[in-house]
Motif scaffolding. Structure first.
Motif, short mmCIF file in Angstrom:
data_model
loop_
_atom_site.label_atom_id
_atom_site.label_comp_id
_atom_site.label_asym_id
_atom_site.label_seq_id
_atom_site.Cartn_x
_atom_site.Cartn_y
_atom_site.Cartn_z
N GLU A 179 1.01 -1.15 0.03
CA GLU A 179 -0.03 -0.05 0.16
C GLU A 179 0.98 1.19 0.00
OE1 GLU A 179 -3.29 0.26 2.83
OE2 GLU A 179 -3.21 2.53 2.85
N ALA A 183 -0.21 3.79 -2.77
CA ALA A 183 -1.00 4.88 -2.50
C ALA A 183 -0.25 6.34 -2.76
CB ALA A 183 -1.04 4.91 -0.93
N ARG A 186 -0.93 6.63 -6.55
CA ARG A 186 -2.24 6.99 -6.74
C ARG A 186 -2.20 8.53 -6.39
NH1 ARG A 186 -6.70 6.73 -3.03
NH2 ARG A 186 -8.60 7.28 -4.28
N ILE A 220 -6.39 -0.84 -2.80
CA ILE A 220 -5.89 -0.01 -1.53
C ILE A 220 -6.47 0.18 -0.43
CG2 ILE A 220 -4.68 2.32 -0.77
CD1 ILE A 220 -3.40 2.38 -3.91
N LEU A 221 -7.72 0.60 -0.87
CA LEU A 221 -8.59 1.07 0.48
C LEU A 221 -9.64 -0.06 0.85
CD1 LEU A 221 -9.67 4.78 -0.69
CD2 LEU A 221 -7.84 4.08 0.69
N ARG A 222 -9.68 -1.15 0.19
CA ARG A 222 -10.40 -2.26 0.49
C ARG A 222 -11.80 -2.13 1.13
NH1 ARG A 222 -7.21 -4.15 4.69
NH2 ARG A 222 -5.48 -2.59 4.46
N ARG A 223 -12.80 -1.08 0.40
CA ARG A 223 -14.01 -0.71 0.86
C ARG A 223 -14.95 -1.18 0.04
NH1 ARG A 223 -12.46 5.54 1.66
NH2 ARG A 223 -11.01 5.44 3.38
N PRO A 237 -0.25 -2.82 3.72
CA PRO A 237 0.49 -2.03 4.46
C PRO A 237 1.31 -3.12 5.48
CG PRO A 237 -1.66 -1.85 5.09
CD PRO A 237 -1.61 -3.18 4.19
N SER A 239 1.81 -2.92 8.52
CA SER A 239 1.27 -3.07 10.07
C SER A 239 0.55 -4.70 9.61
CB SER A 239 0.39 -2.15 10.40
OG SER A 239 -0.64 -1.59 9.40
N VAL A 240 -0.11 -4.82 8.53
CA VAL A 240 -1.16 -6.08 8.28
C VAL A 240 -0.33 -7.11 8.57
CG1 VAL A 240 -2.39 -7.06 6.67
CG2 VAL A 240 -3.18 -4.83 7.13
N SER B 330 -8.98 10.38 5.13
CA SER B 330 -10.18 9.67 4.79
C SER B 330 -9.92 8.78 3.38
CB SER B 330 -11.39 10.09 4.98
OG SER B 330 -11.53 11.10 4.14
N ASP B 331 -9.32 9.70 2.52
CA ASP B 331 -9.34 9.01 1.00
C ASP B 331 -8.08 8.41 0.41
OD1 ASP B 331 -11.84 10.28 0.96
OD2 ASP B 331 -11.36 12.05 -0.21
N PHE B 332 -7.25 8.49 1.09
CA PHE B 332 -5.49 7.98 0.52
C PHE B 332 -5.10 7.04 1.06
CE2 PHE B 332 -5.43 12.93 -0.48
CZ PHE B 332 -6.25 12.86 -1.44
N PHE B 333 -5.26 6.62 2.47
CA PHE B 333 -4.74 5.73 3.17
C PHE B 333 -5.69 4.83 3.97
CE2 PHE B 333 -1.67 9.22 2.98
CZ PHE B 333 -0.47 8.71 2.29
N THR B 334 -5.53 3.52 4.07
CA THR B 334 -6.23 2.66 5.05
C THR B 334 -5.89 3.19 6.47
OG1 THR B 334 -4.88 0.98 5.05
CG2 THR B 334 -6.55 0.66 3.63
N ASP B 336 -4.78 0.90 8.47
CA ASP B 336 -3.74 0.02 8.78
C ASP B 336 -2.44 0.75 8.30
OD1 ASP B 336 -5.13 -2.28 9.64
OD2 ASP B 336 -5.56 -2.51 7.57
N MET B 337 -2.65 1.47 7.08
CA MET B 337 -1.68 2.20 6.50
C MET B 337 -1.11 3.41 7.41
SD MET B 337 0.65 2.28 3.93
CE MET B 337 2.04 3.19 4.36
N ALA B 339 -1.13 3.49 10.33
CA ALA B 339 -0.21 2.76 11.65
C ALA B 339 1.19 2.85 11.01
CB ALA B 339 -0.49 1.55 11.90
#
Lengths: 320, 351
Positions: A179, A183, A186, A220-223, A237, A239-240, B330-334, B336-337, B339
Motif C-alpha cells: 500500500e 498509495a 495514486r 488500496i482502500l479495500r472498501r 500495509p 502493519s497488516v 479518509s481518502d488516500f490511506f487505510t 492500517d497504513m 499505523a
C-alpha cells in the motif's frame, strides 16, 4: 507428504490434466476464488506472463537473505505454470519441489514444462486449495508463494498453514504489492488529474492517470462491497503483515524488491507503456512533476525504502 | 517540534571537584567513575551529580532553551500525564524493569522519570541529561513528590560511556535521539548498560508521518496562493514544512549539511534507519510501534501543530484547508497504513 492419497486428475477428472495430482477430497471440487484467466484461459496467461529470469532473481535474493542455501524440500503455493518453480529447481539442485496451485489448467502447463526438461522426478504438480491442511506438518525446508498473498481474502489463515508445513527455523517467502508505494503512486496520479482540471489540460495521459487511480482504489482502500471477489485484493500495509506475524508467532522480514530511486516515475512509465499504449516521450513535463516530487523531494532516499511499491515478505518460523 | 533554526550554545562546567557522600549508593554504583555533587560548584545545582571526568568538558549540541531557559521550558512543556500515557503501555510489558533499575537518557526536567517513579513504587531511576539546569528542576519536582530517594539526577553526555555494563533493566529516552547528531553512540551505550534481553525504549519523531504532513501543508499553501490568501497561519505552515524538509533531506541540501548540526530538532527517523542501527549495535530485535492510533490522525496532528507548537487558533485555519487535511485521513490511506505512517513512535532495541 500428504495426509490423503494423491490421485492423477488425468484419470479422475479430465484427460487434459494428465500428470497433475490432487488429494482425494479435492477431486471434482469447485475451484473457488480463482477467475477464468487462470482456468480456461491458462494458455493465454502462460504466453503473456512468462518471467522465469525475473522470478529467479527474486527467489535467489530472498533465499540468500534467510540463508536457505541448500533446501531439500520446497513447498510452493500458487505456483501457476511454474514461473518460480522452474528457476528453483535450477537454483537448488538438491531440492525436490511440491508445486501446488488451485488451477489444474495452469498445473498441466507446468507438468508439460517439467516433462520437456526431464524434471518430473524432482517436482510434483498438485491441485489443491492452499488454505486446507493436506500436507504433513513440519516437512518443508523452504516455502515459496511468489505472489499469492494479495489474492487471498484471509492471508493470515494461509500463512498459518505455511508455517505448519515448515520445519522450525524455516522461512516462507512471498513477493507482494504494498500500500505504501501504491498509495503514493495514486496520489501522484490524482495530482495530475487535479492539475489538468486547474490548467484545463486534456490528453490521453490525463485519462490514463485518472484510470490508474480508479483502478488502484479498491485494492488500496479495500472498501468496495465485492472486495472478496476481486482478483487483486490487497496492497499490503506493513502493519497488516506484522499483525499476521504476531498472530502466527513468526518473525517478519520485509524489504523492497526494486531500487527505490525514481520508483514513482519508473512505475508510471511502465504502466503507460505496458497498459496505456502511450510513449514516455509524449508525456508533457507537468505530468511528470508530481512523480518527480515524490521521488526526489517529499521523502528522503532512506524513507523511500520504507515505501515500496512491491516488496519481499518473509515469515520465519521460530526455532523449536 | 516547532521550527527552531537558530540557537547555538555551549556551556562548560567548571570549578573544583568536590567529592560528596554516597548519593543513593545502589544507583551511583551504576557508574564506572566517581560522582560529584554539582552543588559544590554552583549552589543552584545542589543534588545534581556528575562523573568527575565530566567536569570542565564542553557540552556540545545543547541550546539555551535547556540551560538558562530551563524554567520557561518546564512551564511550557511539563506533560507528565501525557508522556506517561504514551510510554506506559510499552513499559508495562517489562515487569522486571518496573521493579528494577532503569536509566532515563536525556530525562530533562523529568517528563518520563517523575510519572514512572510515581506509578511504580519499586522502581529506581538513574536520570541523566546534558543540562544541569533541567536536572535541578527534576530534583526539585522529585523532592516535592517524595520520590528523590529512588532517583539519581546525573549531568552527563549520553554519548560518553560512564556507566558500568549490564546493570540496567531498561533504558528509556523520551524525545532524545532526534536531538543528537550521532544517535548510534547513544543506542550503543544503551546496549552496553542493559542486562541481556532487556529493552531500550525511545519515543521519537518519524519521517513517514511528517512527510505526509509536509505534503498536506505544502498543498494548502499552494492553494492559498491560488486563492490570493495569506497570513500568519500560512507563514507558520511554510516554516513547519521547511523544518520537516531540512530534517529529512539534509543530505541533499547543500546549505544544510553543516548548519544541521546546530538545529535543536535534528532528525526525523525512518524504520530502515533504526533497523540498520539495531544491526550495527548488535540488538537482538528492533520493534517499532506507532504512538497514535486514531482515524483522524492528520486532522488531530494538524490541530496540535497549530495550537501547541504554534501560536494559532483552530479557527485561523480556513474550512477549505481542513477539507484538504481530512482527505488525507479518509481518502488516500487505510487505517492500517496510517499505523505505518508514524508521526511519533517508539523504537525498542532489545539487547
Amino acid at each position: 507428504m500428504f495426509v490423503h492419497p494423491l490421485l492423477d486428475l488425468g484419470e479422475a477428472e479430465d484427460p487434459a490434466f494428465r500428470g497433475v495430482l490432487s488429494p482425494q477430497p479435492e477431486v471434482g471440487a469447485t475451484r473457488e476464488g480463482v477467475n477464468d484467466a487462470f482456468l480456461g484461459q491458462a494458455e493465454d496467461y502462460y504466453k503473456k506472463y512468462q518471467g522465469f529470469d525475473y522470478w529467479r532473481s527474486l527467489i535467489a535474493a530472498a533465499a540468500q537473505r534467510v540463508g536457505a542455501n541448500d533446501p531439500r524440500l520446497i513447498v510452493e503455493f500458487g505456483c501457476g505454470f511454474g514461473n518460480s518453480t522452474l528457476p528453483m529447481l535450477d537454483l537448488f539442485p538438491n531440492a525436490s519441489v511440491v508445486a501446488t496451485d488451485i488451477s489444474p489448467n495452469l498445473l498441466s502447463i507446468l507438468h508439460r514444462l517439467l516433462e520437456s526438461r526431464g524434471m518430473t522426478g524432482r517436482c510434483i504438480a498438485v491441485a489443491m486449495d492452499a488454505h486446507k491442511s493436506y500436507i504433513v506438518p513440519g516437512i518443508a525446508d523452504f516455502v515459496v508463494g511468489s505472489a499469492i498473498l494479495h489474492h487471498l481474502s484471509e492471508p493470515c489463515e494461509f500463512v498459518a498453514e505455511a508455517m505448519r508445513v515448515l520445519k522450525p527455523g524455516g522461512s516462507a517467502v512471498f513477493f507482494e504489492p504494498f500500500e505504501a508505494g501504491l498509495a503514493i503512486l495514486r496520489l501522484a496520479c490524482l495530482e495530475v488529474v487535479a492539475e489538468a482540471a486547474r490548467a484545463k489540460q486534456r490528453g490521453p495521459y490525463v485519462d490514463f492517470a485518472a484510470n490508474i487511480s480508479k483502478m488502484l482504489e479498491p485494492q488500496i482502500l479495500r472498501r468496495v462491497p465485492n472486495w472478496r471477489d476481486l482478483d487483486d485484493k490487497w496492497a499490503f500495509p506493513r502493519s497488516v503483515l506484522q499483525g499476521i506475524a504476531d498472530a502466527t508467532n513468526t518473525e517478519l522480514i520485509v524489504y523492497p524488491l526494486h531500487d527505490n530511486k525514481a520508483q514513482f516515475r519508473r512505475h508510471f512509465t511502465y504502466m503507460i507503456e505496458a497498459y496505456g499504449g502511450l510513449k514516455r516521450e509524449d508525456v508533457p513535463a507537468w505530468v511528470w512533476a508530481p512523480f518527480d516530487r515524490f521521488d526526489n523531494d517529499t521523502f528522503s532516499p532512506e524513507m523511500l525504502t520504507d515505501l515500496p511499491i512491491e516488496g519481499c515478505v518473509i515469515f520465519r518460523k521460530k526455532d523449536a | 517540534m516547532a521550527p527552531r533554526f537558530s540557537g547555538k550554545s555551549r556551556t562548560r562546567l567548571s570549578g573544583s571537584v568536590m567529592r560528596t557522600g554516597s548519593p543513593r549508593q545502589h544507583l551511583s554504583a551504576s557508574f564506572s567513575e566517581p560522582l560529584t555533587d554539582l552543588g559544590e560548584v554552583d549552589p543552584r545545582y545542589a543534588g545534581v551529580f556528575t562523573p568527575v571526568a565530566e567536569i570542565g568538558l564542553e557540552r556540545k549540541g545543547i541550546t539555551e532553551n535547556f540551560l538558562s531557559g530551563a524554567d520557561q521550558w518546564f512551564d511550557r512543556f511539563e506533560m507528565f500525564d501525557h508522556i506517561f500515557s504514551l510510554l506506559n503501555p510499552i513499559f508495562e510489558r517489562y515487569p522486571d524493569a518496573a521493579s528494577g533499575t532503569i536509566v532515563d537518557v536525556g530525562c530533562g526536567f523529568g517528563n518520563t522519570t517523575i510519572p514512572l517513579l510515581a506509578h511504580y513504587p519499586n522502581l529506581s531511576v538513574v536520570a541523566t541529561d546534558l543540562s544541569p539546569d533541567l536536572l535541578a528542576i527534576l530534583r526539585r519536582e522529585a523532592t516535592k513528590r517524595n520520590l528523590i530517594d529512588r532517583c539519581l539526577p546525573v549531568a552527563v553526555d549520553a554519548q560518553r560511556d560512564y556507566f558500568n555494563e549490564k546493570f540496567a533493566d531498561a533504558v528509556i529516552g523520551c524525545g532524545v535521539l532526534h536531538h543528537i547528531a550521532e544517535p548510534a553512540r547513544t543506542v550503543s551505550s544503551a546496549m552496553r548498560v542493559l542486562r541481556p534481553n532487556s529493552p531500550a525504549i525511545f519515543l521519537e519523531p518519524f519521517e513517514a508521518g511528517h512527510a505526509i504532513l509536509r505534503l498536506m501543508f505544502t498543498q494548502i499553501c499552494e492553494e492559498a496562493v491560488r486563492l490570493g490568501q495569506s497570513g500568519p497561519v500560512f507563514d507558520f505552515l511554510i516554516a513547519v514544512s521547511r523544518d520537516i524538509h531540512v530534517r529529512s533531506q539534509r543530505l541533499n541540501l547543500p546549505d544544510w549539511s553543516e548548519k544541521w548540526f546546530e538545529l535543536d530538532d535534528k532528525w526525523l527517523f525512518t524504520r530502515r534507519y533504526f533497523e540498520r542501527l539495531g544491526e550495527a549495535v548488535g540488538a537482538s530485535n528492533v520493534e517499532i510501534i506507532h504512538l497514535y492510533d486514531r482515524p483522524d490522525l492528520f486532522v488531530w496532528q494538524t490541530q496540535r501543530i497549530l495550537t501547541e507548537y504554534g501560536p494559532l487558533r483552530l479557527d485561523d485555519f480556513p474550512d477549505w484547508a481542513w477539507k484538504i487535511v481530512e482527505r488525507y485521513d479518509s481518502d488516500f490511506f487505510t487505517a492500517d497504513m496510517k499505523a505505518d505512517l508514524i508521526i511519533e513512535g517508539a523504537v525498542i532495541f532489545t539487547r
